[in-house]
Design an enzyme around this catalytic site. Structure first.
Site, mmCIF file in Angstrom:
data_model
loop_
_atom_site.group_PDB
_atom_site.id
_atom_site.type_symbol
_atom_site.label_atom_id
_atom_site.label_comp_id
_atom_site.label_asym_id
_atom_site.label_seq_id
_atom_site.Cartn_x
_atom_site.Cartn_y
_atom_site.Cartn_z
ATOM 1 N N CYS A 14 1.677 30.866 -27.202
ATOM 2 C CA CYS A 14 2.661 31.333 -26.251
ATOM 3 C C CYS A 14 4.049 30.801 -26.549
ATOM 4 O O CYS A 14 4.259 30.125 -27.539
ATOM 5 C CB CYS A 14 2.251 30.890 -24.860
ATOM 6 S SG CYS A 14 1.326 29.383 -24.884
ATOM 7 N N ARG A 39 5.911 36.116 -28.382
ATOM 8 C CA ARG A 39 4.827 35.161 -28.615
ATOM 9 C C ARG A 39 3.664 35.376 -27.653
ATOM 10 O O ARG A 39 2.681 34.637 -27.701
ATOM 11 C CB ARG A 39 5.352 33.725 -28.471
ATOM 12 C CG ARG A 39 6.507 33.415 -29.381
ATOM 13 C CD ARG A 39 7.041 32.033 -29.131
ATOM 14 N NE ARG A 39 6.197 31.029 -29.740
ATOM 15 C CZ ARG A 39 6.315 30.592 -30.977
ATOM 16 N NH1 ARG A 39 7.252 31.079 -31.759
ATOM 17 N NH2 ARG A 39 5.506 29.679 -31.450
ATOM 18 N N TRP A 84 -0.122 34.219 -24.223
ATOM 19 C CA TRP A 84 -1.028 35.172 -24.888
ATOM 20 C C TRP A 84 -2.385 34.493 -24.911
ATOM 21 O O TRP A 84 -2.573 33.479 -25.586
ATOM 22 C CB TRP A 84 -0.545 35.451 -26.313
ATOM 23 C CG TRP A 84 -1.332 36.480 -27.055
ATOM 24 C CD1 TRP A 84 -1.202 37.829 -26.979
ATOM 25 C CD2 TRP A 84 -2.369 36.251 -28.030
ATOM 26 N NE1 TRP A 84 -2.080 38.450 -27.830
ATOM 27 C CE2 TRP A 84 -2.809 37.506 -28.488
ATOM 28 C CE3 TRP A 84 -2.972 35.107 -28.564
ATOM 29 C CZ2 TRP A 84 -3.818 37.661 -29.441
ATOM 30 C CZ3 TRP A 84 -3.975 35.253 -29.512
ATOM 31 C CH2 TRP A 84 -4.387 36.526 -29.939
ATOM 32 N N ASN A 110 1.590 25.130 -25.644
ATOM 33 C CA ASN A 110 1.374 26.149 -26.681
ATOM 34 C C ASN A 110 0.428 25.529 -27.697
ATOM 35 O O ASN A 110 0.677 24.427 -28.160
ATOM 36 C CB ASN A 110 2.735 26.466 -27.325
ATOM 37 C CG ASN A 110 2.605 27.345 -28.555
ATOM 38 O OD1 ASN A 110 1.668 28.119 -28.688
ATOM 39 N ND2 ASN A 110 3.553 27.229 -29.462
ATOM 40 N N GLY A 111 -0.685 26.207 -28.000
ATOM 41 C CA GLY A 111 -1.595 25.683 -29.027
ATOM 42 C C GLY A 111 -2.937 25.276 -28.450
ATOM 43 O O GLY A 111 -3.330 25.730 -27.375
ATOM 44 N N GLU A 489 -1.881 49.915 -44.521
ATOM 45 C CA GLU A 489 -0.762 49.577 -43.632
ATOM 46 C C GLU A 489 -0.502 50.712 -42.625
ATOM 47 O O GLU A 489 -0.267 50.464 -41.442
ATOM 48 C CB GLU A 489 0.487 49.270 -44.479
ATOM 49 C CG GLU A 489 1.794 49.107 -43.716
ATOM 50 C CD GLU A 489 1.823 47.963 -42.703
ATOM 51 O OE1 GLU A 489 0.825 47.220 -42.590
ATOM 52 O OE2 GLU A 489 2.833 47.845 -42.000
ATOM 53 N N LYS A 493 -0.745 50.462 -38.530
ATOM 54 C CA LYS A 493 0.300 50.882 -37.584
ATOM 55 C C LYS A 493 -0.306 51.751 -36.484
ATOM 56 O O LYS A 493 -0.038 51.568 -35.309
ATOM 57 C CB LYS A 493 1.398 51.693 -38.269
ATOM 58 C CG LYS A 493 2.237 51.056 -39.351
ATOM 59 C CD LYS A 493 3.006 49.842 -38.976
ATOM 60 C CE LYS A 493 2.204 48.592 -39.082
ATOM 61 N NZ LYS A 493 2.866 47.360 -39.193
ATOM 62 N N GLU A 496 -2.794 49.916 -34.049
ATOM 63 C CA GLU A 496 -2.119 48.893 -33.254
ATOM 64 C C GLU A 496 -1.347 49.465 -32.065
ATOM 65 O O GLU A 496 -1.376 48.907 -30.970
ATOM 66 C CB GLU A 496 -1.177 48.196 -34.231
ATOM 67 C CG GLU A 496 -0.356 47.104 -33.762
ATOM 68 C CD GLU A 496 0.453 46.508 -34.924
ATOM 69 O OE1 GLU A 496 1.107 45.531 -34.670
ATOM 70 O OE2 GLU A 496 0.438 47.040 -36.053
ATOM 71 N N HIS A 512 -18.884 56.245 -50.933
ATOM 72 C CA HIS A 512 -19.911 55.199 -50.941
ATOM 73 C C HIS A 512 -20.366 54.819 -49.534
ATOM 74 O O HIS A 512 -20.970 53.765 -49.346
ATOM 75 C CB HIS A 512 -19.393 53.961 -51.689
ATOM 76 C CG HIS A 512 -19.121 54.247 -53.132
ATOM 77 N ND1 HIS A 512 -20.115 54.485 -54.052
ATOM 78 C CD2 HIS A 512 -17.951 54.390 -53.816
ATOM 79 C CE1 HIS A 512 -19.580 54.740 -55.237
ATOM 80 N NE2 HIS A 512 -18.261 54.691 -55.109
ATOM 81 N N LYS A 611 3.802 39.118 -31.055
ATOM 82 C CA LYS A 611 4.574 39.263 -32.296
ATOM 83 C C LYS A 611 4.313 38.102 -33.248
ATOM 84 O O LYS A 611 4.215 38.287 -34.444
ATOM 85 C CB LYS A 611 6.061 39.340 -31.943
ATOM 86 C CG LYS A 611 6.989 39.515 -33.127
ATOM 87 C CD LYS A 611 6.951 40.929 -33.633
ATOM 88 C CE LYS A 611 7.771 41.135 -34.890
ATOM 89 N NZ LYS A 611 7.192 42.230 -35.706
#
Ligand code: F6R
Length: 616
Positions: A14, A39, A84, A110-111, A489, A493, A496, A512, A611
């Site tokens: 966070c 965050r 988060w 945070n953590g 990629e 996108k 997400e 396969h 982010k």
């Protein structure tokens, strides 16, 4: 003894923010929190001191939701948090700040406190009861138990007992001060004549110039109005180097765009020009302040790229540049797995850590492990002053400007530019391509902004295609060689921001197994722009068509044969194979954006994401 498992616990990743100063404290904190929302944006809260008491407000939801119910007008100073969740549900009880039982202390964090379970049991045996299941609440209760009149000293005593990577801020109702502690998670302090701010990110220091310092691991900071003191463990006071942030920061703005993501997609031609600026000359590629000597670069015989998500995929493309232009073998690894590697191809391996934020915990851990094992490290970051930029042996900045949307776009293409330049530089050092050839390739990179602009100008066509495809819930994206990481990629996108099931594959791999899923409700998006694999790709398109799946080809203008196979085609400008990821991914980004828009998704802040992912 309790198990040190994090099961069922609110471990947080966070943004933390603290403010003492002349501005309105509540306003300063909510402005700071808004800028920290990248965050995490599951829940938010603020606690401050007013009339010798702690006032606390928190909400599940975004900072805007907290602001709607904020009835606080005045606080002497405050700490604020945006969360988060990793473990533990998103609710008001788990939101920060947390208070101790006497409601004298408030704390944000945070953590991860890895040994929280043992500490919690110890507190419970002493009769302390807990309201939430968070490790944060354990921390505030421990500090309360250790407190004998000096808050920083209590923090110092508790910090000795904590395991993990974290940072936190704590306040006490009787002290006009904020005490912080950092151990591996970022914590910066900004000071000027009028205010002191503590934050997970100095980019939240808006409005005026600040002297900025970053806490090193195991340091405690005590800030009061006009004063900042830093202590080593054992409360040994130390001198701290400060930096001056030259410019006055402005909050990022969407301008005339409806979303940051769209703005950032459109910024790519300019961002690529900036990434190239001053790095290409008549003598080839030149990097200012790279810090790694030419000898040490020349000496590297394997490049080990690491990154997470989009940055990992940029590393995959970079691996192809290195092979094609510098004859350098590369190992491209997802950062969260890279740190477990015990055997290497060569002791001369160089790690290239790729990260927009420079703070992603998985990538940082891989970088730290590689350094510790004695490997050379180079960081490719967008954010100056980030942990990776500070800790790697060498650093190259993307210069892409702030990327606000959670979904990474311009950072990816800027990372590719830097990886292309780096590969050409390595080629020159290793005497692989001739000088002329390097100059020509360098020049060809200068065509990329125009090439990307051509795709941006086809937005209406992309939007029409997206409208048609928006009704599907499953997608495959496929491509070969340079188009394989590009397809991954583009799929990332879409999933997400649109919440649809989108998976990328090497086009040769579908047969396969995955092809079994295809039917008329399962479209395939085919990236066709790799010339060397043209015929094989055509066969793969036919295989898809034969299964009745809707087929959209993103193809270079020269590839007319696609017209007979694909249901829909988005033409992109012709280019060489190494350059093809650029126009192709711009098309993929716009396609994902337009589908998300058509499906009514929130785009800049998709659910469950953040982010900057600062937990492993
Ligand atoms: C995807 C995305 C993420 C990030 C990843 C790494 O759009 O944004 O996959 O790329 O979390 O972040 P950085 O580059 O900051 O290390």
């Amino acid at each position: 003894m309790p198990q040190e498992s994090l099961e069922g616990v609110d471990v947080t990743m966070c943004g933390i923010f603290g403010y003492i100063g002349k501005r309105n404290v509540v306003k300063a904190c909510t402005e700071g929190l808004s800028l920290l929302e990248y965050r995490g944006y599951d829940s938010a809260g603020i606690a401050g001191v007013v009339e010798g008491k702690i006032a606390l407000r928190k909400r599940a939801g975004k900072v805007a939701d907290l602001c709607e119910v904020l009835d606080l007008v005045h606080l002497d100073f405050a700490i604020a948090h945006t969360r988060w969740a990793t473990h533990g549900v998103v609710n008001e009880c788990n939101a920060h700040p947390h208070l101790d039982s006497s409601e004298s202390f408030a704390l944000i964090h945070n953590g991860i406190i890895e040994n929280y379970a043992t500490l919690k049991q110890e507190m419970q045996e002493r009769g302390v009861s807990f309201l939430s299941e968070t490790d944060t609440e354990v921390l505030v209760q421990l500090i309360a138990a250790e407190y004998c009149g000096d808050l920083a000293a209590a923090v110092d005593r508790v910090a000795k007992r904590l395991k993990g990577v974290f940072s936190f801020l704590v306040i006490h109702k009787d002290h006009q001060e904020i005490v912080g502690f950092a151990n591996g998670c970022p914590l910066s302090v900004g000071v000027n004549e009028d205010e002191v701010i503590l934050s997970s990110d100095p980019n939240t220091f808006l409005g005026q110039s600040f002297r900025v310092l970053f806490l090193d691991p195991q340091e405690t900071v005590r800030v009061r109005r006009g004063s900042v003191e830093i202590f080593d463990p054992g409360m040994k006071q130390k001198e701290k180097r400060t930096l001056v942030m030259e410019s006055i920061l402005k909050p990022p703005s969407k301008g005339s765009f409806p979303h940051f993501m769209l703005k950032e997609i459109y910024e790519q031609p300019e961002a690529c020009k900036r990434a190239l600026e001053g790095r290409l000359g008549s003598n080839g590629v030149f990097f200012q302040n790279l810090l790694l000597s030419e000898e040490s670069l020349r000496d590297s015989d394997v490049v080990w790229t690491v990154g997470s998500g989009t940055s990992f995929l940029a590393g995959m493309v970079g691996g192809l540049f290195l092979e094609e232009w510098a004859s350098l073998p590369s190992l491209c690894e997802i950062a969260s797995e890279a740190q477990y590697r015990t055997t290497f191809f060569s002791s001369k391996t160089m790690m290239v850590a790729i990260s927009q934020s420079g703070e992603t915990a998985d990538t940082l851990a891989a970088l730290r492990k590689a350094k510790c094992d004695g490997y050379k490290t180079l960081a490719l970051c967008n954010t100056e002053h980030s942990a990776m930029a500070r800790e790697a042996d060498g650093v190259l900045f993307l210069k892409a400007g702030p990327e606000v949307s959670v979904c990474s776009t311009k950072a990816f293409t800027s990372q590719l530019i830097l990886l292309a330049l780096f590969s050409l530089h390595m080629s020159a050092l290793r005497k692989r391509l001739g000088e002329e050839e390097i100059l020509l390739l360098g020049k060809s990179l200068e065509q990329l902004p125009q090439m990307m602009q051509t795709v941006l100008d086809r937005v209406d066509q992309i939007a029409a295609l997206a409208k048609k495809y928006a009704r599907y819930d499953d997608f495959f994206f496929m491509g070969r060689r340079y188009m394989y990481p590009t397809a991954l990629e583009a799929a990332l996108k879409l999933k997400e921001i649109s919440y649809v099931n989108a998976n990328g594959y090497p086009a040769g791999e579908l047969k396969h197994g995955p092809i079994a899923l295809l039917d008329r409700n399962f479209p395939v998006i085919a990236f066709c722009a790799n010339e060397k694999t043209r015929e094989k790709m055509i066969s793969n398109l036919m295989e898809v068509k034969a299964r009745g799946a809707p087929l959209l080809a993103i193809a270079p203008e020269r590839m007319k044969e696609v017209e007979k196979i694909a249901d829909d085609i988005l033409w992109i400008p012709d280019s060489s194979d190494p350059l093809a990821p650029f126009p192709s991914i711009v098309a993929g980004q716009l396609f994902a954006y337009e589908i998300a828009k058509a499906r009514g998704c929130p785009i800049d802040q998709p659910r469950n994401l953040a982010k900057s992912v600062t937990v492993e």
